[in-house]
Scaffold this motif. Structure first.
Motif, PDB file in Angstrom:
ATOM      1  N   ARG A 183      22.793   5.001  19.416  1.00  8.59           N
ATOM      2  CA  ARG A 183      21.490   5.452  18.881  1.00  8.59           C
ATOM      3  C   ARG A 183      21.177   4.827  17.527  1.00  8.59           C
ATOM      4  N   LYS A 198       7.347  -6.462   1.987  1.00  2.00           N
ATOM      5  CA  LYS A 198       7.160  -6.971   3.348  1.00  2.00           C
ATOM      6  C   LYS A 198       7.742  -8.367   3.500  1.00  2.00           C
ATOM      7  N   GLU A 210      10.503   4.284   4.169  1.00  2.00           N
ATOM      8  CA  GLU A 210      10.221   5.255   3.112  1.00  2.00           C
ATOM      9  C   GLU A 210      10.099   6.634   3.741  1.00  2.00           C
ATOM     10  N   LEU A 211      10.958   7.530   3.285  1.00  2.00           N
ATOM     11  CA  LEU A 211      10.901   8.903   3.789  1.00  2.00           C
ATOM     12  C   LEU A 211       9.952   9.719   2.912  1.00  2.00           C
ATOM     13  N   GLU A 212       9.829  11.002   3.273  1.00  2.00           N
ATOM     14  CA  GLU A 212       8.789  11.802   2.633  1.00  2.00           C
ATOM     15  C   GLU A 212       9.093  12.162   1.182  1.00  2.00           C
ATOM     16  N   ASP A 230      13.371   4.613  15.574  1.00  4.75           N
ATOM     17  CA  ASP A 230      12.879   5.440  14.466  1.00  4.75           C
ATOM     18  C   ASP A 230      13.095   6.934  14.702  1.00  4.75           C
ATOM     19  N   VAL A 231      12.968   7.373  15.958  1.00  8.97           N
ATOM     20  CA  VAL A 231      13.138   8.810  16.233  1.00  8.97           C
ATOM     21  C   VAL A 231      14.567   9.236  15.886  1.00  8.97           C
ATOM     22  N   TYR A 234      14.930   9.378  12.057  1.00 11.63           N
ATOM     23  CA  TYR A 234      14.346  10.553  11.420  1.00 11.63           C
ATOM     24  C   TYR A 234      15.093  11.832  11.811  1.00 11.63           C
ATOM     25  N   GLU A 235      15.713  11.832  12.985  1.00 10.68           N
ATOM     26  CA  GLU A 235      16.557  12.986  13.329  1.00 10.68           C
ATOM     27  C   GLU A 235      17.797  13.010  12.438  1.00 10.68           C
ATOM     28  N   PHE A 237      18.052  11.677   9.360  1.00 13.60           N
ATOM     29  CA  PHE A 237      17.587  12.059   8.031  1.00 13.60           C
ATOM     30  C   PHE A 237      16.620  13.231   8.158  1.00 13.60           C
ATOM     31  N   SER A 238      17.190  14.374   8.561  1.00 14.14           N
ATOM     32  CA  SER A 238      16.375  15.582   8.637  1.00 14.14           C
ATOM     33  C   SER A 238      15.971  15.988   7.210  1.00 14.14           C
ATOM     34  N   ILE A 242      18.001  15.178   3.765  1.00 14.74           N
ATOM     35  CA  ILE A 242      17.362  14.461   2.655  1.00 14.74           C
ATOM     36  C   ILE A 242      17.501  15.268   1.365  1.00 14.74           C
TER      37      ILE A 242
END
Lengths: 293, 187
Positions: A183, A198, A210-212, A230-231, A234-235, A237-238, A242
């Motif tokens: 994964r 870029k 970039e996370l939230e 990406d899914v 982001y799972e 880095f919950s 974070i």
């Protein structure tokens, strides 16, 4: 004076090091061991040292008195060099003794070299790479290796002068199960650093994410391989993780497929710092494994 | 003098092209990440009929709860088909609330709680919720980048000419849960 971490409590230490010995006490530091070694050497060889000091002093005074001050200078210089060599040897042995004790008490095997496999980008950097020390065994329930790793960059200026720059790291390696590795193609969490944006993404095979959290972005730079899902990222880095990385942990890692390598930017020589580093690595490893459950 | 003017025009045209392409790229990323949410929502909707049948076998007289889930699912499917993130978010939020009531039935019916199919569906739905949450964060991050770019100067000039409009975030809302006053019992 360098500030070291506070010691782990016994229960936590045994969670991290499953095969730790009953007695895990360590000497205060490598400096304390070096001082002890020098004291013991002095006591064991006091007669010889006193004789050498007296001879050196007599030769130096006689040389100065008879008009040969440069002889006195040479004799004093040799005495200082001899003392520095003795001090260096004792410091090196004290470090080895300290780290051997660390390995034994934590149920690890201590070796003073090892082959570097470029499983992650960090292990492929520089013109020369080596493990100065390795502690292998079970850490966080996994077969792993805690290492003092150094890579060297060699440069030559226009006049042919060669310069070598060493970069020291403490690393902790974990193998990830195939189902977890499938994964995560590549995740690199490093200290916050400037990038070409870029343009850098286009030139390299990875991209910045970039996370939230703005606080997270101040501390870390997160890059992933172009083919990273990406899914899954982001799972991993919950929002809770974070928050934890921002408030509690300060750890960096490179993960490529089944290789997870956590690192710190110097050779940690204190037992408490090494224990804390392994504990933080355990938290990161648990996060990866939780995503598979 | 003429060449200077030509050079300036060329630079402006190049900038306009690069900016326009950048906006198109960001908009496509938003669409792509919405399709990621779409896949997970569909998976969630497809699991629910099986869940209803399993629960009926043990708690057939809990009609109201089951009807709530069925109605919420139908509304969520319709909202998803509309393509409106705000409507989809609200409908999915209501569905989440209805599903919580169904899973709470497991506490009242031990046989249902022990049913392997029920447990498996519960695990699959929980996994789907995690994936929806992750996909939602990705989508909202892309929307944020896109909306920021079309509002910033000077790219907003090209955004206006190219008719790039702001996109909505996808937020899961459960109006019933938000209205409910939490009760505290010290018994």
């Amino acid at each position: 004076m360098a500030v070291t971490a506070s010691p782990l409590d016994d229960a936590t230490l045994r969670q991290v090091f499953a095969h730790a010995e009953a007695d895990v006490t360590m000497p205060d530091s490598t400096k304390a061991l070096r001082k002890l070694r020098m004291q013991r050497l002095w006591q064991a060889r006091r007669g010889l040292f006193l004789t050498l000091i007296v001879i050196t002093a007599v030769i130096a005074l006689l040389s100065a008195a008879t008009g040969y001050p440069y002889v006195a200078g040479v004799v004093l210089f040799l005495a200082v060099v001899t003392w520095l060599i003795i001090w260096g040897v004792q410091a090196s042995r004290a470090t080895r003794d300290y780290l051997t004790r660390y390995a034994t008490t934590r149920g690890l095997t201590y070796v003073e070299d090892g082959d570097v496999n470029a499983s992650v980008p960090l292990y492929g950097r520089g013109d020369k790479r080596e493990f100065e020390r390795r502690f292998t065994g079970t850490i966080a329930g996994q077969p792993s290796a805690l290492s003092h790793y150094t890579y060297t960059e060699v440069s030559t200026d226009s006049e042919g002068r060669r310069t070598e720059t060493d970069y020291d790291y403490t690393t902790l390696e974990f193998p990830l199960p195939p189902a977890v590795a499938a994964r995560f193609a590549g995740v690199y969490l490093s200290p916050n650093k400037w990038s070409f944006g870029k343009l850098q993404d286009k030139l390299s095979h990875d991209r910045k994410v970039e996370l939230e959290s703005a606080d997270f972005a101040k501390r870390y730079t997160l890059r992933v391989r172009d083919d990273q899902d990406d899914v899954a990222l982001y799972e991993l880095f919950s929002t809770t993780f974070i928050d934890r990385l921002t408030r509690e942990l300060e750890i960096h890692w490179e993960q490529v497929g089944p290789s997870l390598v956590l690192y710190r930017r110097k050779h940690e020589l204190d037992a408490n710092d090494l224990d804390r580093f392994c504990l933080e690595g355990w938290h990161v490893l648990q996060r990866y494994l939780e995503e598979h459950q | 003098m003429v060449w200077i003017i030509v050079g300036i025009v060329v630079v402006i045209v190049l900038w306009a092209v690069v900016t326009y392409n950048g906006l198109v790229s960001r908009r496509n990323r938003v669409d792509e990440s919405w399709s990621g949410i779409d896949v997970q929502l569909k998976r969630r909707h497809d699991l629910i009929p099986n869940l209803i049948e399993t629960v009926k076998g043990y708690a057939a007289h809990e009609r109201q709860t089951l009807e709530n889930v069925i109605n919420a699912r139908n509304s969520a499917v319709a909202a998803q088909d509309s393509g409106d993130p705000a409507a989809a978010g609200q409908a999915e939020g209501v569905l989440s609330g209805a599903l919580r009531q169904v899973f709470a039935l497991g506490e009242a019916y031990p046989d249902l709680k022990a049913n392997t199919n029920f447990l498996d569906l519960q695990a699959q739905l929980a996994d789907t919720e995690d994936k929806i949450s992750a996909a939602r964060r990705i989508y909202n991050a892309n929307v944020r980048d896109y909306n920021t770019k079309i509002q910033q100067v000077p790219s907003n000039i090209i955004a206006g000419i190219g008719k790039f409009t702001a996109r909505q975030f996808f937020e899961l809302e459960d109006p019933a849960a938000e209205r409910a006053v939490p009760t505290v019992s010290f018994s």
